[in-house]
Design a protein around this motif. Structure first.
Motif, PDB file in Angstrom:
ATOM      1  N   ARG A 299       0.689  -1.074   0.010  1.00  0.00           N
ATOM      2  CA  ARG A 299       0.172  -0.049  -0.049  1.00  0.00           C
ATOM      3  C   ARG A 299       0.834   1.325  -0.006  1.00  0.00           C
ATOM      4  O   ARG A 299       1.707   1.478   0.941  1.00  0.00           O
ATOM      5  CB  ARG A 299      -0.946  -0.018   1.242  1.00  0.00           C
ATOM      6  N   ARG A 300       0.501   1.997  -1.088  1.00  0.00           N
ATOM      7  CA  ARG A 300       1.197   3.347  -1.146  1.00  0.00           C
ATOM      8  C   ARG A 300       0.417   4.596  -1.495  1.00  0.00           C
ATOM      9  O   ARG A 300      -0.438   4.351  -2.025  1.00  0.00           O
ATOM     10  CB  ARG A 300       2.468   3.247  -2.261  1.00  0.00           C
ATOM     11  N   GLY A 301       0.919   5.833  -0.936  1.00  0.00           N
ATOM     12  CA  GLY A 301       0.069   6.705  -1.365  1.00  0.00           C
ATOM     13  C   GLY A 301       0.275   7.462  -2.795  1.00  0.00           C
ATOM     14  O   GLY A 301       0.833   6.911  -3.596  1.00  0.00           O
ATOM     15  N   LEU A 302      -0.293   8.507  -3.001  1.00  0.00           N
ATOM     16  CA  LEU A 302       0.218   9.187  -4.245  1.00  0.00           C
ATOM     17  C   LEU A 302       1.637   9.537  -4.377  1.00  0.00           C
ATOM     18  O   LEU A 302       2.427   9.693  -3.523  1.00  0.00           O
ATOM     19  CB  LEU A 302      -0.491  10.498  -4.218  1.00  0.00           C
TER      20      LEU A 302
ATOM     21  N   GLN B 271      -1.706   5.435  -6.797  1.00  0.00           N
ATOM     22  CA  GLN B 271      -2.042   5.322  -5.257  1.00  0.00           C
ATOM     23  C   GLN B 271      -2.830   4.317  -5.025  1.00  0.00           C
ATOM     24  O   GLN B 271      -3.731   3.865  -5.697  1.00  0.00           O
ATOM     25  CB  GLN B 271      -2.695   6.516  -4.761  1.00  0.00           C
TER      26      GLN B 271
ATOM     27  N   LEU C 279      -3.166   3.613  -1.534  1.00  0.00           N
ATOM     28  CA  LEU C 279      -3.196   3.318  -0.057  1.00  0.00           C
ATOM     29  C   LEU C 279      -4.826   3.341   0.423  1.00  0.00           C
ATOM     30  O   LEU C 279      -5.220   2.806   1.385  1.00  0.00           O
ATOM     31  CB  LEU C 279      -2.770   4.629   0.599  1.00  0.00           C
ATOM     32  N   ASN C 280      -5.561   3.964  -0.247  1.00  0.00           N
ATOM     33  CA  ASN C 280      -6.997   4.126   0.150  1.00  0.00           C
ATOM     34  C   ASN C 280      -7.706   3.862  -1.296  1.00  0.00           C
ATOM     35  O   ASN C 280      -7.947   4.837  -2.219  1.00  0.00           O
ATOM     36  CB  ASN C 280      -7.321   5.575   0.516  1.00  0.00           C
TER      37      ASN C 280
ATOM     38  N   SER D 244      -7.918  10.517  -5.726  1.00  0.00           N
ATOM     39  CA  SER D 244      -6.987  11.483  -5.773  1.00  0.00           C
ATOM     40  C   SER D 244      -6.691  12.642  -6.813  1.00  0.00           C
ATOM     41  O   SER D 244      -6.800  12.464  -8.220  1.00  0.00           O
ATOM     42  CB  SER D 244      -5.053  10.928  -5.987  1.00  0.00           C
TER      43      SER D 244
END
Length: 246
Positions: free
Chosen positions: A125-128, A151, A153-154, A159
């Motif tokens: 899991r990684r963000g933008l 992304q 993560l969510n 985004s």
């Protein structure tokens, strides 16, 4: 009383007719000797002359045959040369096609791995962030860019934000940086907007001066009031996939 001496008589005989006769006889003998010599020479040389003529005809025939064979060999050589050129061109084209196919396969494999990591259950899991940057030369000094954003993560979140680029390099022997307005040659150049759930590819073009030697591309992402930066070596942007360098 002495006895008187009777007077002497002289007879004059001309030698010219005899000389002419001798000259005529000599000329006749000389001509006869020439005729005899010619006859003898002709009889002696005639068989040899015929043989020489026959040999000349044979040599002429051999020469004509050798010329014909030489022309045929030249024609074959030209044909083989053209065939070799065609074969080489076809081989080069085949090698180029194979290289392109291998590059496409490598790109597809990289894309598959990328998608698996992005949407797979076991993916990290990684963000933008910026997954890759691709720079391709265009016309009249333009460079076409493709930036892939990701992304996961969510996964339910979209985004949204803006992207700008900066290219670092060397100009006139000094370090220099071309910011977004300079790359787009507009002082009021707006940032490029993005909006995605998992990933998005942003494309566009920038201009680099002829005397500018690039060595790095910086990507700035602004989202939710925060700005992140990722740098990519210029050499890496020329490959199928360029990953970020910190």
């Amino acid at each position: 009383m002495s006895t008187p001496i009777p007077p002497r008589r002289f007879i004059v005989v001309s030698t010219r007719p005899r000389a002419r006769l001798l000259l005529t006889a000599a000329a006749v003998l000389w001509l006869a000797s020439l005729a005899a010599a010619w006859t003898w020479a002709t009889r002696v040389a005639a068989p040899t002359l015929a043989e020489v003529r026959e040999e000349n005809r044979a040599l002429a025939g051999q020469l004509a045959e050798q010329r014909r064979q030489l022309d045929e060999l030249r024609q074959r050589s030209t044909t083989y040369r053209r065939s070799d050129e065609i074969s080489r061109a076809a081989n080069q084209e085949l090698q180029q096609t194979l290289a392109e196919r291998e590059e496409e396969i490598a790109q597809l494999r990289a894309d598959v791995a990328f998608y698996e990591r992005l949407v797979g259950a076991s993916g990290q899991r990684r963000g933008l962030g910026v997954h890759s940057v691709r720079m391709e030369p265009g016309a009249e000094g333009a460079w076409l860019y493709t930036v892939t954003l990701t992304q996961n993560l969510n996964r339910g979140k979209i985004s949204r934000g803006e992207l700008t680029l900066q290219v670092d390099g060397v100009r006139d022997g000094k370090l220099a940086s071309l910011r977004w307005p300079e790359l787009l040659q507009r002082e009021d150049a707006p940032a490029q907007a993005f909006s995605f759930r998992y990933f998005q590819q942003l494309e566009g073009s920038v201009m680099l001066p002829p005397d500018f030697a690039p060595n790095r591309v910086r990507v700035f992402l602004r989202a939710e009031g925060n700005t992140t930066e990722q740098a990519f070596p210029w050499e890496a942007t020329q490959r199928a996939v360029a990953t970020a360098g910190r």
